[in-house]
Structures are given as C-alpha cells and as structure tokens.
Design an enzyme around this catalytic site. Structure first.
Site, PDB file in Angstrom:
ATOM      1  N   TYR A 143       0.822  -1.219   0.000  1.00  0.00           N
ATOM      2  CA  TYR A 143       0.000   0.000   0.000  1.00  0.00           C
ATOM      3  C   TYR A 143       0.855   1.268   0.000  1.00  0.00           C
ATOM      4  O   TYR A 143       0.489   2.266  -0.622  1.00  0.00           O
ATOM      5  CB  TYR A 143      -1.000  -0.021   1.176  1.00  0.00           C
ATOM      6  CG  TYR A 143      -2.151  -0.949   0.885  1.00  0.00           C
ATOM      7  CD1 TYR A 143      -2.180  -2.241   1.406  1.00  0.00           C
ATOM      8  CD2 TYR A 143      -3.171  -0.564   0.017  1.00  0.00           C
ATOM      9  CE1 TYR A 143      -3.204  -3.110   1.074  1.00  0.00           C
ATOM     10  CE2 TYR A 143      -4.196  -1.432  -0.308  1.00  0.00           C
ATOM     11  CZ  TYR A 143      -4.210  -2.708   0.225  1.00  0.00           C
ATOM     12  OH  TYR A 143      -5.229  -3.567  -0.128  1.00  0.00           O
ATOM     13  N   VAL A 194      -9.805   3.616  -4.700  1.00  0.00           N
ATOM     14  CA  VAL A 194      -9.228   4.173  -3.471  1.00  0.00           C
ATOM     15  C   VAL A 194      -8.308   5.358  -3.790  1.00  0.00           C
ATOM     16  O   VAL A 194      -7.741   5.951  -2.897  1.00  0.00           O
ATOM     17  CB  VAL A 194      -8.456   3.069  -2.710  1.00  0.00           C
ATOM     18  CG1 VAL A 194      -9.426   2.001  -2.202  1.00  0.00           C
ATOM     19  CG2 VAL A 194      -7.354   2.443  -3.556  1.00  0.00           C
ATOM     20  N   ASP A 195      -8.190   5.682  -5.103  1.00  0.00           N
ATOM     21  CA  ASP A 195      -7.396   6.871  -5.463  1.00  0.00           C
ATOM     22  C   ASP A 195      -8.258   8.123  -5.268  1.00  0.00           C
ATOM     23  O   ASP A 195      -9.466   8.025  -5.069  1.00  0.00           O
ATOM     24  CB  ASP A 195      -6.888   6.765  -6.909  1.00  0.00           C
ATOM     25  CG  ASP A 195      -8.010   6.779  -7.945  1.00  0.00           C
ATOM     26  OD1 ASP A 195      -8.073   5.869  -8.794  1.00  0.00           O
ATOM     27  OD2 ASP A 195      -8.849   7.710  -7.906  1.00  0.00           O
ATOM     28  N   HIS A 238     -14.750   1.502  -1.054  1.00  0.00           N
ATOM     29  CA  HIS A 238     -13.672   0.583  -0.681  1.00  0.00           C
ATOM     30  C   HIS A 238     -12.499   1.284   0.004  1.00  0.00           C
ATOM     31  O   HIS A 238     -11.384   0.743   0.061  1.00  0.00           O
ATOM     32  CB  HIS A 238     -13.183  -0.191  -1.925  1.00  0.00           C
ATOM     33  CG  HIS A 238     -14.211  -1.123  -2.466  1.00  0.00           C
ATOM     34  ND1 HIS A 238     -14.141  -1.647  -3.749  1.00  0.00           N
ATOM     35  CD2 HIS A 238     -15.355  -1.618  -1.941  1.00  0.00           C
ATOM     36  CE1 HIS A 238     -15.196  -2.437  -3.950  1.00  0.00           C
ATOM     37  NE2 HIS A 238     -15.939  -2.432  -2.882  1.00  0.00           N
ATOM     38  N   GLY A 243     -15.928   1.683 -16.131  1.00  0.00           N
ATOM     39  CA  GLY A 243     -14.658   1.073 -15.762  1.00  0.00           C
ATOM     40  C   GLY A 243     -14.666   0.111 -14.599  1.00  0.00           C
ATOM     41  O   GLY A 243     -13.741   0.076 -13.796  1.00  0.00           O
ATOM     42  N   THR A 244     -15.714  -0.702 -14.493  1.00  0.00           N
ATOM     43  CA  THR A 244     -15.718  -1.740 -13.463  1.00  0.00           C
ATOM     44  C   THR A 244     -16.187  -3.064 -14.063  1.00  0.00           C
ATOM     45  O   THR A 244     -17.098  -3.087 -14.888  1.00  0.00           O
ATOM     46  CB  THR A 244     -16.603  -1.381 -12.259  1.00  0.00           C
ATOM     47  OG1 THR A 244     -16.658  -2.496 -11.367  1.00  0.00           O
ATOM     48  CG2 THR A 244     -18.021  -0.998 -12.672  1.00  0.00           C
ATOM     49  N   SER A 245     -15.562  -4.160 -13.649  1.00  0.00           N
ATOM     50  CA  SER A 245     -15.905  -5.488 -14.180  1.00  0.00           C
ATOM     51  C   SER A 245     -17.181  -6.039 -13.543  1.00  0.00           C
ATOM     52  O   SER A 245     -17.682  -7.075 -13.959  1.00  0.00           O
ATOM     53  CB  SER A 245     -14.751  -6.459 -13.914  1.00  0.00           C
ATOM     54  OG  SER A 245     -14.496  -6.526 -12.513  1.00  0.00           O
TER      55      SER A 245
HETATM   56  N1  APR Z   1     -11.568   2.755 -19.593  1.00  0.00           N
HETATM   57  C1  APR Z   1     -12.708   2.177 -19.104  1.00  0.00           C
HETATM   58  N2  APR Z   1     -12.757   0.912 -18.616  1.00  0.00           N
HETATM   59  C2  APR Z   1     -11.602   0.202 -18.659  1.00  0.00           C
HETATM   60  C3  APR Z   1     -10.379   0.741 -19.154  1.00  0.00           C
HETATM   61  C4  APR Z   1     -10.404   2.084 -19.640  1.00  0.00           C
HETATM   62  N3  APR Z   1      -9.298   2.678 -20.094  1.00  0.00           N
HETATM   63  N4  APR Z   1      -9.416  -0.223 -19.047  1.00  0.00           N
HETATM   64  C5  APR Z   1     -10.028  -1.318 -18.513  1.00  0.00           C
HETATM   65  N5  APR Z   1     -11.339  -1.057 -18.281  1.00  0.00           N
HETATM   66  C6  APR Z   1     -12.361  -1.929 -17.697  1.00  0.00           C
HETATM   67  C7  APR Z   1     -12.115  -3.409 -17.868  1.00  0.00           C
HETATM   68  O1  APR Z   1     -12.643  -3.897 -19.091  1.00  0.00           O
HETATM   69  C8  APR Z   1     -12.844  -3.981 -16.655  1.00  0.00           C
HETATM   70  O2  APR Z   1     -14.211  -4.241 -16.950  1.00  0.00           O
HETATM   71  O3  APR Z   1     -12.359  -1.690 -16.312  1.00  0.00           O
HETATM   72  C9  APR Z   1     -12.770  -2.862 -15.618  1.00  0.00           C
HETATM   73  C10 APR Z   1     -11.756  -3.089 -14.492  1.00  0.00           C
HETATM   74  O4  APR Z   1     -12.213  -4.172 -13.716  1.00  0.00           O
HETATM   75  P1  APR Z   1     -11.405  -4.617 -12.400  1.00  0.00           P
HETATM   76  O5  APR Z   1      -9.977  -4.659 -12.694  1.00  0.00           O
HETATM   77  O6  APR Z   1     -12.086  -5.848 -11.920  1.00  0.00           O
HETATM   78  O7  APR Z   1     -11.630  -3.406 -11.387  1.00  0.00           O
HETATM   79  P2  APR Z   1     -12.907  -3.059 -10.480  1.00  0.00           P
HETATM   80  O8  APR Z   1     -14.174  -3.536 -11.123  1.00  0.00           O
HETATM   81  O9  APR Z   1     -12.825  -1.640 -10.126  1.00  0.00           O
HETATM   82  O10 APR Z   1     -12.612  -3.961  -9.165  1.00  0.00           O
HETATM   83  C11 APR Z   1     -13.541  -3.913  -8.118  1.00  0.00           C
HETATM   84  O11 APR Z   1     -12.112  -5.278  -6.756  1.00  0.00           O
HETATM   85  O12 APR Z   1      -9.961  -5.725  -6.277  1.00  0.00           O
HETATM   86  C12 APR Z   1     -11.093  -5.175  -5.774  1.00  0.00           C
HETATM   87  O13 APR Z   1     -11.375  -3.476  -4.157  1.00  0.00           O
HETATM   88  C13 APR Z   1     -10.903  -3.711  -5.452  1.00  0.00           C
HETATM   89  O14 APR Z   1     -12.375  -1.851  -5.920  1.00  0.00           O
HETATM   90  C14 APR Z   1     -11.799  -3.006  -6.469  1.00  0.00           C
HETATM   91  C15 APR Z   1     -12.832  -4.055  -6.780  1.00  0.00           C
END
Ligand code: APR
Length: 235
Positions: A54, A89-90, A105, A175-177
């Site tokens: 961290y 967390v940024d 988070h 931007g989240t999976s």
């Molecule tokens: N612009 C938009 N989306 C993007 C980009 C981009 N430039 N690059 C990648 N992505 C997408 C990917 O396709 C994916 O769907 O962003 C998503 C990232 O997914 P993760 O890496 O799983 O991140 P996130 O969903 O934020 O994770 C959730 O998991 O690890 C824990 O606590 C942590 O908050 C986090 C949580």
C-alpha cells in the site's frame, strides 16, 4: 432542479491515468496475491508485505493525474446534480473537481486503526509520501493500517449508495468489471425507466446488466460519447 446524475466507477476510469486495473491483462491481482495483501488475515500474517504494497500505491498516487474522463464528470456538475460512487481508493475524482464522491472501498490518502477500522477517532488523512511503518500507532494504540476495505470487510456507505442509485435520473457505470460484491449489486437498484449507460472497452463477464446502453470504449473516449448521447436525449 438539476437532474440527478449518479456515476458508479471502478479501476478502469483511472487506467488512462497510469493506475493499473485489478483483473485485466497486467492487472494487479495477476501479479500479487489478493488474499495475502488485501485481507485482515494477510495483514496479521505478514504486515510488512501489506504495508509495502500500500505504501507503493500511495506514493504512486503522487505521480499520476486525473484524466479527461475524471474531468468531464466534474464538469457535468454545471448541468447536473452529480454524485460519484466509486470503488477506487485513489483521489482522482476529487482532484478533477468532483464535489460529491463516495468511496465504497476506502481511500489511499487515509489511515486507520487495525483494531477497529471504523473508529472515527482513528481515521485520518496521512501524507501519501510518508510510508506507514510497523510500529506506527493509531489513536487507540493499535498498529496503523491503510484505510482500505479488504476482502471480507464491511463496505462503507452501501446503504447510502443504494439509496442514491434508486433516486438517480441518469445512471452511468464506468470502468468496473462488476464482479466484486456487494458493490457490483448497485446496478440492480437503478430505476427501470431512467437512461442507463455502461462505459467499458471490454465485454462484461456476467453480461450487460438489463436496460443498459453499452458505450464500448475506454473512459477518456467514452465520456465524450456519453455527453453526446445525453445531448441527443435532451437530458
Ligand atoms: N476505460 C474504461 N474501462 C476500462 C479501461 C479504460 N481505459 N481499461 C479497462 N477497463 C475496464 C475493464 O474492461 C474492466 O471491466 O475496467 C474494468 C476493471 O475491472 P477490475 O480490474 O475488476 O476493477 P474493479 O471492477 O474496479 O474492481 C472492483 O475489486 O480488487 C477489488 O477493491 C478492489 O475496488 C476493487 C474491486
């Protein structure tokens, strides 16, 4: 009355600022063991490794800047009542000028107690270039730890987030999976009748949530498409 625009963001929005996502190719959890570095058990087992992990992410935050996507969402406050609900967390949403940001988070810029993470007497801002060291004490005398929600820990402000999504006039996911719960479950609270957009260059592992328009683009390009769509919709 400004329309309520609620944005739910994840690591993807900060990818073009140089912060790696978690589950993409070259993602953080592809390189590091999440259970060793982002869990209470991992911290008990090897606190130095967790602090090193961290502290590096905290320091890196000083070397990156908000990108166009963060800035466009901040600019939209001129037209809309914008609330950002983020898993990140940024502090890039705040640095871009967003005035209402809820961190589900945790925040890299803060520290807390390792005895009771939610003890408000122990939660405080901590300079990003000052490493958290073994032996550093929180106000309750316990080892200082990053103010981050680790796997298996209670997610902050979830009730408030659910309420805000329910009250949204426009809902945007960026931007989240959508694989980490309970946060990912927020998409189910968006009202059926309101416009819903998902900005992501990839396919959603669990399929596109019902009623969402997929803007298949990276964040920086996708937010401009979003603004055009909102204009077209006269929203
Ligand atoms: N612009 C938009 N989306 C993007 C980009 C981009 N430039 N690059 C990648 N992505 C997408 C990917 O396709 C994916 O769907 O962003 C998503 C990232 O997914 P993760 O890496 O799983 O991140 P996130 O969903 O934020 O994770 C959730 O998991 O690890 C824990 O606590 C942590 O908050 C986090 C949580």
């Amino acid at each position: 009355m400004k329309q309520k625009l609620v944005v739910f963001s994840g690591a993807g929005i900060s990818a073009e600022s140089g912060i790696p996502t978690f589950r993409d190719k070259n993602g953080v959890w592809g390189k590091y063991d999440a259970m060793k570095l982002a869990s209470v058990e991992g911290f008990e087992e090897d606190p130095q490794a967790v602090l090193d992990f961290y502290n590096a992410r905290r320091k890196n935050l000083l070397e990156v800047e908000p990108n166009h996507a963060h800035r466009v969402l901040a600019d939209l406050e001129r037209q809309y009542d914008v609330t950002i609900i983020t898993q990140n967390v940024d502090n890039l949403h705040e640095r871009a000028g967003s005035s209402k940001v809820i961190h589900l988070h945790g925040e890299l810029s803060k520290v807390t107690s390792s005895r009771n993470r939610l003890d408000s007497n122990c939660i405080k801002e901590y300079p990003l270039d000052v490493p958290i060291r073994l032996g550093d004490k929180a106000a309750d005398g316990s080892q200082l730890r990053p103010y981050i929600v680790w796997f298996g820990e209670y997610v902050d402000d979830l009730d408030l987030a659910e309420y805000l999504v329910k009250m949204a006039d426009i809902f945007v996911v960026i931007g989240t999976s959508l694989v980490v719960y309970p946060a990912a479950g927020l998409v189910d609270y968006a009202p059926l009748e309101v416009p819903k957009f998902l900005i992501d260059p990839g396919e959603m592992k669990q399929g596109l949530p019902f009623g969402f328009e997929h803007i298949k683009a990276k964040a920086v390009e996708g937010v401009d498409v979003l603004v055009r769509r909102l204009e077209e919709m006269g929203k």
